[in-house]
Scaffold this active site. Structure first.
Site, PDB file in Angstrom:
ATOM      1  N   GLY A  12       0.758  -1.078   0.010  1.00 56.24           N
ATOM      2  CA  GLY A  12      -0.133   0.126   0.030  1.00 56.24           C
ATOM      3  C   GLY A  12       0.814   1.385  -0.106  1.00 56.24           C
ATOM      4  O   GLY A  12       0.237   2.263   0.292  1.00 56.24           O
ATOM      5  N   ASN A  14       1.411   3.201  -2.726  1.00 57.10           N
ATOM      6  CA  ASN A  14       1.231   3.904  -3.546  1.00 57.10           C
ATOM      7  C   ASN A  14      -0.517   4.394  -2.902  1.00 57.10           C
ATOM      8  O   ASN A  14      -0.732   5.531  -2.972  1.00 57.10           O
ATOM      9  CB  ASN A  14       0.553   3.068  -4.967  1.00 57.10           C
ATOM     10  CG  ASN A  14       1.819   3.244  -5.641  1.00 57.10           C
ATOM     11  OD1 ASN A  14       2.119   4.016  -6.355  1.00 57.10           O
ATOM     12  ND2 ASN A  14       2.522   2.096  -5.685  1.00 57.10           N
ATOM     13  N   ASN A 108      -4.523   2.522 -13.456  1.00 47.72           N
ATOM     14  CA  ASN A 108      -3.744   1.652 -12.890  1.00 47.72           C
ATOM     15  C   ASN A 108      -2.545   2.283 -12.827  1.00 47.72           C
ATOM     16  O   ASN A 108      -1.769   3.218 -13.984  1.00 47.72           O
ATOM     17  CB  ASN A 108      -3.691   0.431 -13.693  1.00 47.72           C
ATOM     18  CG  ASN A 108      -2.534  -0.590 -13.102  1.00 47.72           C
ATOM     19  OD1 ASN A 108      -2.480  -1.044 -12.020  1.00 47.72           O
ATOM     20  ND2 ASN A 108      -1.697  -0.982 -13.933  1.00 47.72           N
ATOM     21  N   HIS A 110       1.811   1.242 -13.443  1.00 51.66           N
ATOM     22  CA  HIS A 110       2.497   0.207 -13.570  1.00 51.66           C
ATOM     23  C   HIS A 110       3.823   0.576 -13.465  1.00 51.66           C
ATOM     24  O   HIS A 110       4.203   1.653 -14.159  1.00 51.66           O
ATOM     25  CB  HIS A 110       2.078  -0.355 -15.048  1.00 51.66           C
ATOM     26  CG  HIS A 110       2.965  -1.355 -15.519  1.00 51.66           C
ATOM     27  ND1 HIS A 110       2.811  -2.766 -15.142  1.00 51.66           N
ATOM     28  CD2 HIS A 110       4.076  -1.487 -16.380  1.00 51.66           C
ATOM     29  CE1 HIS A 110       3.780  -3.654 -15.714  1.00 51.66           C
ATOM     30  NE2 HIS A 110       4.414  -3.080 -16.429  1.00 51.66           N
ATOM     31  N   ASP A 147      -8.190  -1.075 -19.809  1.00 55.65           N
ATOM     32  CA  ASP A 147      -9.191  -1.412 -20.506  1.00 55.65           C
ATOM     33  C   ASP A 147      -9.263  -3.062 -20.401  1.00 55.65           C
ATOM     34  O   ASP A 147      -8.528  -3.796 -19.574  1.00 55.65           O
ATOM     35  CB  ASP A 147      -9.126  -1.054 -21.951  1.00 55.65           C
ATOM     36  CG  ASP A 147      -7.828  -1.765 -22.390  1.00 55.65           C
ATOM     37  OD1 ASP A 147      -7.268  -1.092 -23.501  1.00 55.65           O
ATOM     38  OD2 ASP A 147      -7.038  -2.245 -21.732  1.00 55.65           O
ATOM     39  N   ASP A 151      -2.396  -3.955 -19.117  1.00 51.76           N
ATOM     40  CA  ASP A 151      -1.670  -2.628 -19.283  1.00 51.76           C
ATOM     41  C   ASP A 151      -1.691  -2.240 -20.551  1.00 51.76           C
ATOM     42  O   ASP A 151      -0.704  -1.600 -21.191  1.00 51.76           O
ATOM     43  CB  ASP A 151      -0.136  -3.094 -18.778  1.00 51.76           C
ATOM     44  CG  ASP A 151      -0.029  -3.800 -17.364  1.00 51.76           C
ATOM     45  OD1 ASP A 151       0.893  -4.672 -17.301  1.00 51.76           O
ATOM     46  OD2 ASP A 151      -0.539  -3.451 -16.523  1.00 51.76           O
TER      47      ASP A 151
HETATM   48  C1  GRF Z   1       3.939  -1.216  -7.292  1.00 50.60           C
HETATM   49  O1  GRF Z   1       5.238  -1.388  -7.595  1.00 50.60           O
HETATM   50  C2  GRF Z   1       2.988  -0.855  -8.369  1.00 50.60           C
HETATM   51  O2  GRF Z   1       3.893  -0.039  -9.341  1.00 50.60           O
HETATM   52  C3  GRF Z   1       2.611  -2.141  -8.855  1.00 50.60           C
HETATM   53  O3  GRF Z   1       2.165  -2.755  -7.704  1.00 50.60           O
HETATM   54  C4  GRF Z   1       3.109  -2.222  -6.506  1.00 50.60           C
HETATM   55  C5  GRF Z   1       2.407  -1.941  -5.487  1.00 50.60           C
HETATM   56  O4  GRF Z   1       2.980  -1.434  -4.370  1.00 50.60           O
HETATM   57  N1  GRF Z   1       1.394  -1.894  -9.514  1.00 50.60           N
HETATM   58  P1  GRF Z   1       2.379  -0.976  -3.023  1.00 50.60           P
HETATM   59  O5  GRF Z   1       1.167  -1.865  -2.618  1.00 50.60           O
HETATM   60  O6  GRF Z   1       1.584   0.306  -3.603  1.00 50.60           O
HETATM   61  O7  GRF Z   1       3.426  -0.683  -2.149  1.00 50.60           O
END
Ligand code: GRF
Length: 197
Positions: A12, A14, A108, A110, A147, A151
């Site tokens: 988590g 992000n 999303n 990536h 979509d 990705d």
């Molecule tokens: C991140 O590296 C993101 O790019 C990918 O999954 C990971 C999630 O990390 N989609 P976190 O759970 O947000 O730490």
């Protein structure tokens, strides 16, 4: 006020970047209404609870069939009246019915510069392992609309990050998170919340 639902599976960081950006005013006109994870042990759920955000565990393992899970996920998402769904390390396939109903309102993050190192099999550390294996000197992160593909939706924002000599996949992953993911994901949400995309 943009009502945002964040789907997570792991640590988590992000999600935390989004919550911190709202608190600091780098994201305006938006609120995280719910965090949903397929993984009861996801620390992302703790981060949500610590921030007073509703944290829900909804896993395919709780249902007899994938169809029943898919229906439950759509029903749950609808119940929060969401304007935007953010996938932040969510490792479950998004049901076609959700993509259809929320077309243009699912994004999303990536951890590469799409179209490099993306698609089936490219997630988490595997992305950075592939980048190092290929020997790229620049990598980064991408925020894109979701979509039916993997990705493959329209790109919203990207941010480049240098690959340094001696990088390991973990070191590179951390740099991409710090310098790119945690910057462009909040930025994209703020742009959507303020009608810029
Ligand atoms: C991140 O590296 C993101 O790019 C990918 O999954 C990971 C999630 O990390 N989609 P976190 O759970 O947000 O730490």
């Amino acid at each position: 006020m943009l009502r945002v639902g964040v789907l997570v599976s792991g640590g988590g960081t992000n999600l935390q970047a989004i919550l911190d950006a709202i608190d600091s005013g780098r994201i305006t006109n938006a609120e995280v209404a719910v965090v949903i994870s397929n993984n009861a042990g996801a620390y992302a759920l703790e981060r949500a609870k610590n921030h007073g955000v509703e944290a829900v565990c909804l896993s395919p393992k709780q249902f007899e069939t994938r169809e029943k899970f898919n229906h439950a996920l759509l029903t749950s998402l609808d119940s929060y009246g969401l304007d935007l769904i953010v996938l932040a390390g969510y490792l479950v396939t998004i049901p076609p019915a959700v993509i259809e109903k929320y077309r243009g309102r699912i994004i999303n993050i990536h951890p590469s510069l799409i179209p490099s190192f993306c698609g089936v099999g490219y997630y988490g550390l595997k992305v950075h392992e592939a980048a190092l294996q290929r020997g790229v000197k620049i990598t980064g992160a991408t925020v894109h609309f979701v979509d039916e593909g993997m990705d493959s939706g329209p790109i919203i924002l990207q941010k480049a990050v240098e690959v340094l000599p001696g990088d390991t996949p973990k070191v590179l992953q951390q740099r991409v998170m710090e310098q790119a993911e945690w910057v462009i994901l909040p930025q994209a949400i703020d742009m959507i919340a303020n009608g810029l995309i």
